[in-house]
Design a protein around this motif. Structure first.
Motif, mmCIF file in Angstrom:
data_model
loop_
_atom_site.group_PDB
_atom_site.id
_atom_site.type_symbol
_atom_site.label_atom_id
_atom_site.label_comp_id
_atom_site.label_asym_id
_atom_site.label_seq_id
_atom_site.Cartn_x
_atom_site.Cartn_y
_atom_site.Cartn_z
ATOM 1 N N LEU A 82 1.616 -5.183 1.370
ATOM 2 C CA LEU A 82 0.697 -6.041 2.130
ATOM 3 C C LEU A 82 1.200 -6.244 3.560
ATOM 4 C CD1 LEU A 82 -0.086 -8.554 -0.725
ATOM 5 C CD2 LEU A 82 -1.513 -6.666 0.092
ATOM 6 N N TRP A 83 2.492 -6.374 3.715
ATOM 7 C CA TRP A 83 3.120 -6.519 5.025
ATOM 8 C C TRP A 83 2.828 -5.284 5.867
ATOM 9 C CZ3 TRP A 83 9.178 -7.010 4.916
ATOM 10 C CH2 TRP A 83 9.674 -7.282 6.188
ATOM 11 N N LEU A 84 3.013 -4.110 5.269
ATOM 12 C CA LEU A 84 2.717 -2.853 5.979
ATOM 13 C C LEU A 84 1.237 -2.728 6.331
ATOM 14 C CD1 LEU A 84 4.712 -0.008 4.206
ATOM 15 C CD2 LEU A 84 4.927 -0.738 6.578
ATOM 16 N N THR A 85 0.377 -3.172 5.431
ATOM 17 C CA THR A 85 -1.061 -3.140 5.718
ATOM 18 C C THR A 85 -1.355 -3.928 6.989
ATOM 19 O OG1 THR A 85 -1.623 -2.919 3.381
ATOM 20 C CG2 THR A 85 -3.353 -3.746 4.835
ATOM 21 N N ASN A 86 -0.750 -5.095 7.114
ATOM 22 C CA ASN A 86 -0.943 -5.920 8.315
ATOM 23 C C ASN A 86 -0.461 -5.196 9.569
ATOM 24 O OD1 ASN A 86 -1.821 -7.899 6.501
ATOM 25 N ND2 ASN A 86 0.223 -8.772 6.346
ATOM 26 N N SER A 98 3.621 1.657 13.419
ATOM 27 C CA SER A 98 3.732 0.747 12.273
ATOM 28 C C SER A 98 5.106 0.853 11.623
ATOM 29 C CB SER A 98 2.648 1.062 11.243
ATOM 30 O OG SER A 98 1.364 0.937 11.814
ATOM 31 N N LEU A 99 5.597 2.075 11.436
ATOM 32 C CA LEU A 99 6.907 2.269 10.828
ATOM 33 C C LEU A 99 8.010 1.720 11.723
ATOM 34 C CD1 LEU A 99 8.455 3.327 8.393
ATOM 35 C CD2 LEU A 99 8.529 5.576 9.511
ATOM 36 N N ALA A 100 7.896 1.936 13.024
ATOM 37 C CA ALA A 100 8.895 1.399 13.959
ATOM 38 C C ALA A 100 8.925 -0.130 13.907
ATOM 39 C CB ALA A 100 8.613 1.889 15.377
ATOM 40 N N ALA A 101 7.750 -0.742 13.864
ATOM 41 C CA ALA A 101 7.684 -2.207 13.788
ATOM 42 C C ALA A 101 8.289 -2.709 12.483
ATOM 43 C CB ALA A 101 6.233 -2.669 13.921
ATOM 44 N N ARG A 135 -4.287 8.420 2.881
ATOM 45 C CA ARG A 135 -3.147 9.350 2.889
ATOM 46 C C ARG A 135 -2.117 8.928 3.934
ATOM 47 N NH1 ARG A 135 -7.559 12.640 1.885
ATOM 48 N NH2 ARG A 135 -7.824 13.176 4.076
ATOM 49 N N LYS A 136 -2.589 8.493 5.097
ATOM 50 C CA LYS A 136 -1.662 8.018 6.132
ATOM 51 C C LYS A 136 -0.878 6.806 5.638
ATOM 52 C CE LYS A 136 -3.325 8.029 10.527
ATOM 53 N NZ LYS A 136 -4.344 7.802 11.588
ATOM 54 N N PHE A 137 -1.581 5.887 4.985
ATOM 55 C CA PHE A 137 -0.899 4.693 4.504
ATOM 56 C C PHE A 137 0.095 5.024 3.399
ATOM 57 C CE2 PHE A 137 -0.138 0.894 2.085
ATOM 58 C CZ PHE A 137 0.216 0.022 3.100
ATOM 59 N N THR A 138 -0.255 5.942 2.518
ATOM 60 C CA THR A 138 0.670 6.355 1.455
ATOM 61 C C THR A 138 1.947 6.933 2.065
ATOM 62 O OG1 THR A 138 -1.150 6.762 -0.076
ATOM 63 C CG2 THR A 138 0.953 7.833 -0.578
ATOM 64 N N ASP A 139 1.798 7.751 3.099
ATOM 65 C CA ASP A 139 2.977 8.290 3.792
ATOM 66 C C ASP A 139 3.801 7.163 4.409
ATOM 67 O OD1 ASP A 139 2.167 10.853 3.145
ATOM 68 O OD2 ASP A 139 1.432 11.344 5.163
ATOM 69 N N LEU A 140 3.127 6.245 5.099
ATOM 70 C CA LEU A 140 3.809 5.110 5.720
ATOM 71 C C LEU A 140 4.566 4.309 4.670
ATOM 72 C CD1 LEU A 140 4.374 3.129 8.071
ATOM 73 C CD2 LEU A 140 2.143 2.088 7.576
ATOM 74 N N GLN A 141 3.924 4.009 3.567
ATOM 75 C CA GLN A 141 4.554 3.233 2.495
ATOM 76 C C GLN A 141 5.794 3.956 1.961
ATOM 77 O OE1 GLN A 141 3.082 0.253 0.546
ATOM 78 N NE2 GLN A 141 5.233 0.162 0.036
ATOM 79 N N GLY A 142 5.689 5.256 1.751
ATOM 80 C CA GLY A 142 6.834 6.018 1.244
ATOM 81 C C GLY A 142 8.018 5.975 2.194
ATOM 82 N N TRP A 143 7.760 6.161 3.484
ATOM 83 C CA TRP A 143 8.851 6.120 4.464
ATOM 84 C C TRP A 143 9.433 4.717 4.590
ATOM 85 C CZ3 TRP A 143 5.029 9.365 7.569
ATOM 86 C CH2 TRP A 143 5.213 10.733 7.279
ATOM 87 N N ALA A 144 8.579 3.701 4.527
ATOM 88 C CA ALA A 144 9.057 2.319 4.597
ATOM 89 C C ALA A 144 9.924 2.000 3.378
ATOM 90 C CB ALA A 144 7.877 1.356 4.691
ATOM 91 N N ASN A 145 9.480 2.419 2.198
ATOM 92 C CA ASN A 145 10.263 2.180 0.987
ATOM 93 C C ASN A 145 11.633 2.853 1.076
ATOM 94 O OD1 ASN A 145 8.206 0.695 -0.156
ATOM 95 N ND2 ASN A 145 7.558 2.292 -1.568
ATOM 96 N N GLN A 146 11.664 4.082 1.578
ATOM 97 C CA GLN A 146 12.947 4.776 1.727
ATOM 98 C C GLN A 146 13.871 4.016 2.668
ATOM 99 O OE1 GLN A 146 12.854 9.070 2.418
ATOM 100 N NE2 GLN A 146 10.728 9.073 1.685
ATOM 101 N N TYR A 147 13.307 3.459 3.729
ATOM 102 C CA TYR A 147 14.115 2.737 4.714
ATOM 103 C C TYR A 147 14.724 1.476 4.095
ATOM 104 C CZ TYR A 147 15.721 1.082 9.225
ATOM 105 O OH TYR A 147 16.513 0.659 10.266
ATOM 106 N N VAL A 148 13.891 0.702 3.389
ATOM 107 C CA VAL A 148 14.406 -0.517 2.767
ATOM 108 C C VAL A 148 15.458 -0.165 1.715
ATOM 109 C CG1 VAL A 148 13.852 -2.595 1.448
ATOM 110 C CG2 VAL A 148 12.240 -1.758 3.136
ATOM 111 N N ALA A 149 15.186 0.834 0.897
ATOM 112 C CA ALA A 149 16.141 1.226 -0.147
ATOM 113 C C ALA A 149 17.483 1.640 0.452
ATOM 114 C CB ALA A 149 15.561 2.356 -0.993
ATOM 115 N N ALA A 150 17.449 2.347 1.571
ATOM 116 C CA ALA A 150 18.694 2.766 2.224
ATOM 117 C C ALA A 150 19.470 1.568 2.762
ATOM 118 C CB ALA A 150 18.391 3.753 3.349
ATOM 119 N N LYS A 151 18.767 0.564 3.264
ATOM 120 C CA LYS A 151 19.408 -0.636 3.828
ATOM 121 C C LYS A 151 19.877 -1.601 2.743
ATOM 122 C CE LYS A 151 18.861 -0.355 8.372
ATOM 123 N NZ LYS A 151 19.880 -0.665 9.346
#
Length: 170
Positions: A82-86, A98-101, A135-151
């Motif tokens: 939901l945060w990413l959707t915003n 969006s990913l940078a933010a 499809r764009k949002f699914t990609d964004l979500q996947g990259w965001a999830n990877q970033y949080v998991a790494a941190k």
């Protein structure tokens, strides 16, 4: 400390996150990132508020989570999707902006003292999105999830209400 909890719809993510928070604090914080898009979703949000007990402090914020007064708290952030959707909608559906933010917000949270339990959805494991925006949002979500998991210090995948530990702090 960041604990990342991910999984599919109705996998038990929020319940598990809340259980962890209540073990760690008598007065945890619940950060709701949802934008209320319609009446049905509003009822769902009200039901979730009612299910949490009086020990919870609730903060509703669609963006700028890293600026909230969560220093030295145990906070559940529900949820990345939901945060990413915003962020996605406020950045004209631009994945890179969006990913940078999002990354800047996660970095801000990671710099704070406290325990932050961040919930997300694994939306890329299901049916392929039919629309370009999906499809764009699914990609964004996947990259965001990877970033949080790494941190994260810990990462947990929920399946059928059961936690599968992916990464554990020492």
């Amino acid at each position: 400390m960041i604990t990342y909890i991910t999984g599919g719809a109705r996998s038990g993510k929020s319940r598990y996150a809340q259980e962890i928070a209540l073990r760690l604090s008598s007065w945890p914080v619940y950060i709701a990132t949802a934008h209320i898009w319609d009446e049905d979703f509003g009822k769902r949000v009200d039901r979730h508020k009612h299910e949490r007990g009086p020990e919870w402090t609730s903060i509703e914020s669609e963006q700028n989570i890293h600026l909230l007064p969560i220093e030295e708290k145990v906070a559940v952030i529900d949820c990345v999707t939901l945060w990413l959707t915003n962020l996605f909608m406020s950045n004209d559906q631009d994945i890179e902006k969006s990913l940078a933010a999002f990354k800047a917000e996660i970095d801000g949270i990671a710099q704070k003292e406290g325990t932050f339990i961040i919930i997300s959805n694994e939306i890329g494991m299901g049916v392929h999105a039919e629309t370009d925006m999906g499809r764009k949002f699914t990609d964004l979500q996947g990259w965001a999830n990877q970033y949080v998991a790494a941190k994260a210090d810990e990462a947990i995948f929920m399946v059928s209400g059961l936690p599968l530990i992916l990464k554990k702090s020492l």
